[in-house]
Design a protein around this motif. Structure first.
Motif: not given
Length: 178
Positions: A28-56
């Motif tokens: 929940l927390e990292p996903v919400n933080e990223f979505i909040s970030f997108l809601n306040h961003c207006d430029t090209t985003v390079n999303l570097f993703l490293e994850t062991p998985g989590g909740f589908t």
């Protein structure tokens, strides 16, 4: 250049491009933080993703946010496993592989397992079969472009590991080279 550091997230702004490093499980927390970030961003985003998985359950939420944003490139790095791999399968945004040592552990979503780790039944056979027929993730995994031995192992319920060459083959239609 501006840097914002949080526990699992690092954002670097340089030349009107934003490198967002999502280095966390799909929770929940990292996903919400990223979505909040997108809601306040207006430029090209390079999303570097490293994850062991989590909740589908967070895959679709993240997918919708990314595809609505439209100006994102995914950079899977080091490990992009389990729900992270399913997320890559479900999105349609461009992917750029820069890490040839990348790996992804792939398996059916654990909630769809018939038994738990102690071999105790979670679902009765009828309910389990019904859930499997309706699970879009399982359909995606059944259609993976991998060798027959590993696909058979995956379909049996085993974990498999995919490496750079496998991932390039699977995502060949979405990879960008520059």
């Amino acid at each position: 250049m501006e840097e914002i550091n949080q526990e699992n997230i690092e954002v670097i702004v340089k030349d009107r491009n934003v490198n967002y490093i999502f280095e966390a499980p799909f929770e929940l927390e990292p996903v919400n933080e990223f979505i909040s970030f997108l809601n306040h961003c207006d430029t090209t985003v390079n999303l570097f993703l490293e994850t062991p998985g989590g909740f589908t359950s967070y895959i679709n939420i993240l997918k919708v946010a990314i595809e609505e944003y439209e100006d994102i490139i995914l950079y899977p790095i080091q490990e992009c496993s389990s729900a992270g791999f399913l997320f890559l399968l479900e999105t349609t945004v461009p992917i750029k592989f820069i890490d040839e040592s990348i790996r992804a552990t792939v398996h059916f979503p654990r909630i769809e397992s018939k038994t738990d780790i102690n071999k105790k039944t979670i679902y009765d056979k009828k309910d389990f079969d019904k859930r499997n027929r309706n699970n879009k993730h399982i359909k995606l995994l059944k259609n993976l472009d991998i060798d027959s031995k590993r696909k058979k192992s995956l379909l049996k319920g085993d974990d498999i590991v995919l490496y750079y060459e496998d991932l390039v083959k699977i995502f060949k239609d979405r990879i960008i080279y520059e």
